[in-house]
Write an enzyme that holds these catalytic residues in place. Structure first.
Site, PDB file in Angstrom:
ATOM      1  N   GLU A   1      62.173 114.500 -16.334  1.00  0.00           N
ATOM      2  CA  GLU A   1      63.439 114.656 -15.598  1.00  0.00           C
ATOM      3  C   GLU A   1      64.122 113.321 -15.302  1.00  0.00           C
ATOM      4  O   GLU A   1      63.517 112.432 -14.681  1.00  0.00           O
ATOM      5  CB  GLU A   1      63.184 115.425 -14.285  1.00  0.00           C
ATOM      6  CG  GLU A   1      64.457 115.780 -13.543  1.00  0.00           C
ATOM      7  CD  GLU A   1      64.206 116.632 -12.301  1.00  0.00           C
ATOM      8  OE1 GLU A   1      63.165 117.328 -12.234  1.00  0.00           O
ATOM      9  OE2 GLU A   1      65.057 116.599 -11.388  1.00  0.00           O
TER      10      GLU A   1
ATOM     11  N   LYS B   1      60.153 121.179  -3.952  1.00  0.00           N
ATOM     12  CA  LYS B   1      60.256 120.868  -5.385  1.00  0.00           C
ATOM     13  C   LYS B   1      60.518 119.374  -5.539  1.00  0.00           C
ATOM     14  O   LYS B   1      59.962 118.700  -6.403  1.00  0.00           O
ATOM     15  CB  LYS B   1      61.366 121.709  -6.020  1.00  0.00           C
ATOM     16  CG  LYS B   1      61.419 121.662  -7.533  1.00  0.00           C
ATOM     17  CD  LYS B   1      62.115 120.455  -8.126  1.00  0.00           C
ATOM     18  CE  LYS B   1      62.171 120.506  -9.649  1.00  0.00           C
ATOM     19  NZ  LYS B   1      62.806 119.319 -10.231  1.00  0.00           N
TER      20      LYS B   1
ATOM     21  N   ASP C   1      44.690 117.641 -12.853  1.00  0.00           N
ATOM     22  CA  ASP C   1      45.095 119.048 -12.988  1.00  0.00           C
ATOM     23  C   ASP C   1      46.248 119.339 -12.019  1.00  0.00           C
ATOM     24  O   ASP C   1      46.028 119.594 -10.834  1.00  0.00           O
ATOM     25  CB  ASP C   1      43.861 119.920 -12.673  1.00  0.00           C
ATOM     26  CG  ASP C   1      44.137 121.407 -12.817  1.00  0.00           C
ATOM     27  OD1 ASP C   1      45.324 121.803 -12.868  1.00  0.00           O
ATOM     28  OD2 ASP C   1      43.156 122.175 -12.858  1.00  0.00           O
TER      29      ASP C   1
ATOM     30  N   HIS D   1      72.584 111.271 -10.108  1.00  0.00           N
ATOM     31  CA  HIS D   1      71.853 112.015 -11.137  1.00  0.00           C
ATOM     32  C   HIS D   1      72.654 112.091 -12.426  1.00  0.00           C
ATOM     33  O   HIS D   1      72.149 111.805 -13.507  1.00  0.00           O
ATOM     34  CB  HIS D   1      71.518 113.422 -10.632  1.00  0.00           C
ATOM     35  CG  HIS D   1      70.787 114.246 -11.636  1.00  0.00           C
ATOM     36  ND1 HIS D   1      69.457 114.027 -11.935  1.00  0.00           N
ATOM     37  CD2 HIS D   1      71.191 115.252 -12.429  1.00  0.00           C
ATOM     38  CE1 HIS D   1      69.081 114.880 -12.862  1.00  0.00           C
ATOM     39  NE2 HIS D   1      70.123 115.641 -13.188  1.00  0.00           N
TER      40      HIS D   1
HETATM   41  C1  MEV Z   1      65.828 118.040  -8.036  1.00  0.00           C
HETATM   42  O1  MEV Z   1      64.862 117.936  -9.066  1.00  0.00           O
HETATM   43  C2  MEV Z   1      65.171 117.890  -6.684  1.00  0.00           C
HETATM   44  C3  MEV Z   1      66.110 118.096  -5.485  1.00  0.00           C
HETATM   45  O2  MEV Z   1      66.728 119.370  -5.567  1.00  0.00           O
HETATM   46  C4  MEV Z   1      65.256 118.025  -4.247  1.00  0.00           C
HETATM   47  C5  MEV Z   1      65.966 118.382  -2.954  1.00  0.00           C
HETATM   48  O3  MEV Z   1      66.963 119.123  -2.973  1.00  0.00           O
HETATM   49  O4  MEV Z   1      65.480 117.940  -1.908  1.00  0.00           O
HETATM   50  C6  MEV Z   1      67.202 117.071  -5.461  1.00  0.00           C
END
Ligand code: MEV
Length: 405
Positions: free
Chosen positions: A96, A276, A292, A390
Site C-alpha cells: 500500500e 485497520k 504469522d 495519499h
Molecule cells: C488506510 O489504509 C488507513 C486509514 O483509513 C486509517 C484511518 O482511517 O485511521 C487512513
C-alpha cells in the site's frame, strides 16, 4: 438488514481444459504443477506464477504444499524510530502506497517527544484441550492433585526450551455446561519462538494423560490465538508544538487527534477503520520478519472485543500541558527463531536490521510501529484530510497503470 444475494463468480467463460480435481498434485515437481496451472486457465508458459524471487524452488516447496512460485511484496524501511532510547530502522513488507511514509512521519512526531517507551509481558502462549466428561466430577480436585505431573509431562522432550527458561508453566480449567466440555488451558512460555507448534504438541501430549484421570472423550487440542498473556505495549508523549503547520496550530491538531480517538471509542464502524490503520503498521513488520500475520490479526481483533464491544487498539488524549499522549497494548505472538523466520533469507535480513531482538523485543517494536502508523493517519484526518498526501504518493502508481506496466 435484508441482503440481496446472487451468484457472481465473474470468471471468464473459458471451457476448463482440465478438472480441478488433481490427486497427487502435491507430489509433482514444481515445473509440472506450473504446466497444469498455466494450461488450466490459458496462461502463458512463462507467466509470473512460477517466479521464485529470492527463494529457491526447494525452499518454497518446504514452506508450503502445492507450491509453484512466490508473490513478491515491496519491502521498505521506516525511518525516525526511537524506542526506549535506541534508534531503530523498521523493515516493512507491504503493497500500500503511503504506509511507509506515514509510519516514518508518525515516528518523527514521536521522536520530538523523546521517542516510544515500550514493554512486554513474558512470551506466554496458551493452548486449549477440550474434554467431554462422561459424568460430572470434582474436576478441580482431580486436576489440582495432578497439576505438577501434567506440567512435567508437557515439558518432557522440551529440554532445550526449558533450559532457556521456557516451558509449560500453568494449568487452568473451566467447565462449559452448554457444550458439556471441560476446557483445559495450558500456559507455555515459548521464549523466542512464536510457539504454535510447541503448544499444540504439548496439548496433544498431555490430553491423553488427563483423559486417563476420569472417563471422558477428547475433543480439540490447539493453541488459542487470543494470547492475552503475551502482551506488548508502547506509549508516547508528543509536544503540541510538533504538530504546528502554516495552516494549523499544534493544539488544534492535538485536540483533533483526541476527538478522532473518541469517535473510534464510540462508533464501531470508525473503530474498525481506526484499527485497520494500526494494522497497516503492524502487519508489514510481522510479514517482513517471517511471522504469522493471520495469528496476530486474529489475536488483535479478539483482544479489542474483550469488553464486549469492539474498541480501538490505541488511545490518544491531550494532557494538562496541552501535549498529546498515546498508547497501544495488544497481544503479540511473534518469534525470532525457528520456522520461516529462520529459513527465509529476507526475514533473516529484516531481523538483523532490527538488531536481532528477542521475540518480546520484536513484539514491542511492532506495537510501536502500529502506534506511529495510527498517529500519522489521525493527524492527517484531523487536519488536511488523508487524500492529499495519499493521492500525491499514489500518483506514480496510477501513471504505471495508465502506461499498462
Ligand atoms: C488506510 O489504509 C488507513 C486509514 O483509513 C486509517 C484511518 O482511517 O485511521 C487512513
Amino acid at each position: 438488514m435484508k441482503q440481496d444475494w446472487s451468484q457472481n463468480l465473474g470468471r471468464n467463460p473459458i471451457s476448463p481444459k482440465t478438472s480441478s480435481r488433481l490427486p497427487g498434485f502435491y507430489q509433482l515437481p514444481i515445473s509440472e504443477r506450473l504446466n497444469i496451472a498455466n494450461t488450466f486457465s490459458d496462461i502463458s508458459a512463462t507467466s509470473d506464477l512460477g517466479n521464485c524471487g529470492n527463494l529457491s524452488p526447494e525452499l518454497i516447496d518446504v514452506f508450503i504444499e502445492n507450491a509453484v512460485g512466490t508473490m513478491a511484496l515491496p519491502l521498505g524501511i521506516a525511518t525516525n524510530f526511537q524506542i526506549n532510547g535506541q534508534d531503530i530502522l523498521i523493515p516493512m513488507a507491504v503493497e500500500e502506497t503511503s504506509v511507509l511514509a506515514a509510519a516514518s512521519h508518525g515516528a518523527k512526531l514521536v521522536r520530538a517527544g523523546g521517542g516510544f517507551r515500550t514493554a512486554s509481558t513474558a512470551p506466554v502462549m496458551t493452548g486449549q484441550i477440550q474434554l467431554f466428561p462422561k459424568e460430572r466430577q470434582d474436576f478441580t480436585s482431580i486436576l489440582l492433585k495432578h497439576k505438577q505431573e501434567i506440567l512435567s509431562w508437557a515439558n518432557q522432550g522440551m529440554e532445550r526450551l526449558v533450559s532457556r527458561g521456557g516451558g509449560a508453566i500453568g494449568l487452568n480449567w473451566r467447565f462449559c455446561e452448554d457444550i458439556n466440555s471441560l476446557i483445559i488451558y495450558l500456559d507455555v512460555d515459548t521464549r523466542d519462538a512464536m510457539g504454535a507448534n510447541i503448544v499444540n504438541t504439548m496439548c496433544e501430549k498431555i490430553s491423553t494423560l488427563i483423559a486417563g484421570l476420569f472417563p471422558c472423550d477428547i475433543g480439540l487440542r490447539i493453541l488459542t490465538n487470543l494470547n492475552d498473556k503475551r502482551l506488548a505495549k508502547a506509549e508516547c508523549v508528543i509536544p503540541a508544538s510538533a504538530f504546528e503547520t502554516k495552516k494549523f496550530a499544534g493544539e488544534e491538531i492535538v485536540k483533533g487527534i483526541e476527538n478522532a480517538y473518541l469517535f473510534a471509542r464510540h462508533d464501531v464502524y470508525r473503530a474498525t477503520t481506526h484499527n485497520k490503520g494500526v494494522m497497516n503498521g503492524i502487519d508489514p513488520v510481522v510479514i517482513a520478519t517471517g511471522n504469522d500475520w493471520r495469528a496476530v490479526e486474529a489475536g488483535a481483533h479478539a483482544w479489542c472485543c474483550r469488553k464486549g464491544v469492539y474498541q480501538p487498539m490505541t488511545k490518544w488524549y491531550q494532557n494538562n500541558d496541552g501535549d498529546l499522549v498515546g498508547s497501544i497494548e495488544l497481544p503479540m505472538a511473534v518469534g525470532t527463531v525457528g520456522g520461516v523466520t529462520k529459513l527465509h533469507p529476507t526475514a533473516q535480513a529484516a531481523i538483523k536490521l532490527l538488531g536481532n531482538p528477542s521475540a518480546s523485543g520484536l513484539a514491542e517494536i511492532i506495537v510501536a510501529t502500529g502506534l506511529a502508523q495510527n498517529l500519522s493517519a489521525l493527524r492527517a484526518l484531523a487536519s488536511e484530510g488523508i487524500q492529499k498526501g495519499h493521492m500525491g504518493l499514489h500518483q506514480r502508481n496510477l501513471e504505471l497503470i495508465r502506461k499498462g506496466t
